[in-house]
Design a protein around this motif. Structure first.
Motif, PDB file in Angstrom:
ATOM      1  N   HIS A 258       1.905  -9.884   9.976  1.00 46.76           N
ATOM      2  CA  HIS A 258       2.021 -10.092   8.533  1.00 46.76           C
ATOM      3  C   HIS A 258       3.330  -9.506   8.009  1.00 46.76           C
ATOM      4  CE1 HIS A 258      -2.046 -11.626   7.819  1.00 46.76           C
ATOM      5  NE2 HIS A 258      -2.470 -10.747   8.704  1.00 46.76           N
ATOM      6  N   VAL A 259       3.716  -8.357   8.536  1.00 45.77           N
ATOM      7  CA  VAL A 259       4.959  -7.727   8.107  1.00 45.77           C
ATOM      8  C   VAL A 259       6.147  -8.603   8.487  1.00 45.77           C
ATOM      9  CG1 VAL A 259       6.420  -5.681   8.298  1.00 45.77           C
ATOM     10  CG2 VAL A 259       3.934  -5.434   8.310  1.00 45.77           C
ATOM     11  N   LEU A 260       6.155  -9.095   9.714  1.00 48.73           N
ATOM     12  CA  LEU A 260       7.244  -9.953  10.170  1.00 48.73           C
ATOM     13  C   LEU A 260       7.330 -11.225   9.338  1.00 48.73           C
ATOM     14  CD1 LEU A 260       9.474 -10.685  12.183  1.00 48.73           C
ATOM     15  CD2 LEU A 260       7.701 -11.592  13.705  1.00 48.73           C
TER      16      LEU A 260
ATOM     17  N   ASN B 171      -4.021 -13.936   3.968  1.00 41.31           N
ATOM     18  CA  ASN B 171      -3.613 -14.400   5.282  1.00 41.31           C
ATOM     19  C   ASN B 171      -2.102 -14.372   5.357  1.00 41.31           C
ATOM     20  OD1 ASN B 171      -2.786 -16.779   3.870  1.00 41.31           O
ATOM     21  ND2 ASN B 171      -4.882 -17.548   4.028  1.00 41.31           N
ATOM     22  N   ARG B 172      -1.603 -14.745   6.533  1.00 44.13           N
ATOM     23  CA  ARG B 172      -0.178 -14.580   6.778  1.00 44.13           C
ATOM     24  C   ARG B 172       0.665 -15.450   5.872  1.00 44.13           C
ATOM     25  NH1 ARG B 172       1.187 -14.207  12.960  1.00 44.13           N
ATOM     26  NH2 ARG B 172      -0.386 -12.623  12.614  1.00 44.13           N
TER      27      ARG B 172
ATOM     28  N   GLN C 158       8.501  -0.357   8.907  1.00 43.86           N
ATOM     29  CA  GLN C 158       7.245  -0.526   9.635  1.00 43.86           C
ATOM     30  C   GLN C 158       7.400  -1.484  10.799  1.00 43.86           C
ATOM     31  OE1 GLN C 158       4.034  -1.717   7.073  1.00 43.86           O
ATOM     32  NE2 GLN C 158       2.591  -2.030   8.757  1.00 43.86           N
ATOM     33  N   LEU C 159       8.176  -2.552  10.590  1.00 39.55           N
ATOM     34  CA  LEU C 159       8.371  -3.541  11.640  1.00 39.55           C
ATOM     35  C   LEU C 159       9.145  -2.965  12.816  1.00 39.55           C
ATOM     36  CD1 LEU C 159       7.973  -6.489  12.502  1.00 39.55           C
ATOM     37  CD2 LEU C 159      10.110  -7.036  11.320  1.00 39.55           C
ATOM     38  N   VAL C 160      10.194  -2.211  12.536  1.00 39.91           N
ATOM     39  CA  VAL C 160      10.986  -1.619  13.611  1.00 39.91           C
ATOM     40  C   VAL C 160      10.145  -0.619  14.405  1.00 39.91           C
ATOM     41  CG1 VAL C 160      12.976  -0.160  14.129  1.00 39.91           C
ATOM     42  CG2 VAL C 160      13.178  -1.988  12.446  1.00 39.91           C
ATOM     43  N   ILE C 161       9.312   0.161  13.711  1.00 41.72           N
ATOM     44  CA  ILE C 161       8.423   1.094  14.410  1.00 41.72           C
ATOM     45  C   ILE C 161       7.457   0.334  15.308  1.00 41.72           C
ATOM     46  CG2 ILE C 161       6.532   2.733  14.070  1.00 41.72           C
ATOM     47  CD1 ILE C 161       8.007   3.689  11.554  1.00 41.72           C
ATOM     48  N   ALA C 162       6.915  -0.785  14.788  1.00 51.31           N
ATOM     49  CA  ALA C 162       5.978  -1.583  15.582  1.00 51.31           C
ATOM     50  C   ALA C 162       6.655  -2.176  16.812  1.00 51.31           C
ATOM     51  CB  ALA C 162       5.380  -2.699  14.724  1.00 51.31           C
TER      52      ALA C 162
ATOM     53  N   ARG D  18       6.854  -1.739  23.089  1.00 50.99           N
ATOM     54  CA  ARG D  18       7.361  -1.665  24.457  1.00 50.99           C
ATOM     55  C   ARG D  18       6.300  -1.117  25.398  1.00 50.99           C
ATOM     56  NH1 ARG D  18      12.900   1.411  24.716  1.00 50.99           N
ATOM     57  NH2 ARG D  18      11.584   3.023  23.762  1.00 50.99           N
ATOM     58  N   GLY D  19       5.350  -0.381  24.837  1.00 51.71           N
ATOM     59  CA  GLY D  19       4.241   0.114  25.652  1.00 51.71           C
ATOM     60  C   GLY D  19       3.020  -0.765  25.557  1.00 51.71           C
ATOM     61  N   GLY D  20       3.178  -1.962  24.999  1.00 53.01           N
ATOM     62  CA  GLY D  20       2.063  -2.895  24.883  1.00 53.01           C
ATOM     63  C   GLY D  20       1.147  -2.611  23.710  1.00 53.01           C
ATOM     64  N   ASN D  21       1.654  -1.906  22.685  1.00 57.94           N
ATOM     65  CA  ASN D  21       0.831  -1.519  21.543  1.00 57.94           C
ATOM     66  C   ASN D  21       1.230  -2.270  20.276  1.00 57.94           C
ATOM     67  OD1 ASN D  21      -0.573   0.487  23.045  1.00 57.94           O
ATOM     68  ND2 ASN D  21       1.194   1.860  22.822  1.00 57.94           N
ATOM     69  N   TRP D  22       1.391  -3.577  20.369  1.00 57.08           N
ATOM     70  CA  TRP D  22       1.779  -4.368  19.197  1.00 57.08           C
ATOM     71  C   TRP D  22       0.593  -4.481  18.247  1.00 57.08           C
ATOM     72  CZ3 TRP D  22       6.094  -6.217  17.055  1.00 57.08           C
ATOM     73  CH2 TRP D  22       5.987  -7.240  16.102  1.00 57.08           C
ATOM     74  N   PRO D  23       0.684  -3.873  17.040  1.00 56.04           N
ATOM     75  CA  PRO D  23      -0.453  -3.910  16.108  1.00 56.04           C
ATOM     76  C   PRO D  23      -0.599  -5.285  15.474  1.00 56.04           C
ATOM     77  CG  PRO D  23       1.400  -2.776  15.131  1.00 56.04           C
ATOM     78  CD  PRO D  23       1.805  -3.080  16.544  1.00 56.04           C
ATOM     79  N   PRO D  24      -1.831  -5.749  15.273  1.00 59.71           N
ATOM     80  CA  PRO D  24      -2.035  -7.073  14.673  1.00 59.71           C
ATOM     81  C   PRO D  24      -1.381  -7.219  13.302  1.00 59.71           C
ATOM     82  CG  PRO D  24      -4.084  -6.227  15.599  1.00 59.71           C
ATOM     83  CD  PRO D  24      -3.093  -5.100  15.648  1.00 59.71           C
TER      84      PRO D  24
END
Length: 222
Positions: free
Chosen positions: A177-179, A9-10, A158-162, A167-173
């Motif tokens: 965890h990366v953040l 988990n996170r 990976q975080l910067v890519i996410a 910006r297009g509403g595609n924030w991966p779940p």
């Protein structure tokens, strides 16, 4: 999901990342610039030694073989625990905690460490390197769902890519965890700098606390 990686988990990733940033900075501050959680920084310092003076070159030379041997030993132990139906994740975390406890004892027995290549300083540093090598190993073996907890370059990428894609509403779940891991590592580095400057033995000793908590949770889940 197996018994070994049930506790994924996170906060697990964040705590392990905190520990890696903490241990790396404690080693750098208290042991003459030794990176304990990853070997990349030590390679850089070894390269610099060709053109300029580097304090405490011996521990940096020893860090790589100690790191490799500790990873191999952890792999063997994890495989054995799994074959016998033991809670491998909990045991691996307690192994890491014991190595950090021994590192703390070495720092305490050596008194105020003023040079990184004295016998007690070497013992302190190499035991911490072994502890963080164990984290690298069981992270790959038993916590594959988590982002890397000891090296942040790939995680920041990976975080910067996410964030860019979001910006297009595609924030991966998984980006959460990366953040959490990146923030945990940064917080650990700050705390490690303060503790390593204040007291090396206490700094190493306090690093055991999150591992004992996580090992207890892993054992309950398993």
């Amino acid at each position: 999901m197996t018994a070994d990686n049930t506790v994924v988990n996170r906060h697990t990733g964040a705590l392990l990342s905190f520990l890696a940033g903490y241990a790396d900075t404690v080693g750098f501050v208290g042991l003459g610039g030794l990176f304990t959680a990853h070997v990349t920084g030590n390679f850089v310092l070894l390269g610099y030694a060709l053109v300029g003076p580097v304090q405490g070159i011996i521990p940096k030379l020893l860090a790589f073989p100690v790191f490799v041997l500790a990873i191999a030993a952890t792999r063997v132990l994890v495989a054995r625990w799994q074959q016998r139906g033991r809670p491998a994740l909990a045991r691996a975390m307690m192994l890491q905690a014991l190595l950090l406890l021994a590192s703390s004892a070495s720092a305490w027995l050596g008194g105020p460490i003023t040079a990184p290549d004295t016998p007690y300083a070497l013992a302190c540093g190499m035991l911490c390197v072994a502890a963080m090598a164990a984290q690298n190993a069981y992270g790959k073996l038993l916590l594959p769902q988590l982002p890397a907890t000891t090296v942040m370059t790939g995680n920041v990428t990976q975080l910067v890519i996410a964030i860019t894609d979001a910006r297009g509403g595609n924030w991966p779940p998984a980006a959460g965890h990366v953040l959490a891991g990146v923030l945990g590592f940064a917080a650990g580095a700050c705390c490690g700098a303060l503790m390593g400057h204040w007291s090396l033995p206490l700094a190493m000793l306090s690093a055991c606390a999150p591992l004992v908590l996580l090992a207890w949770q892993a054992r309950r889940a398993a």
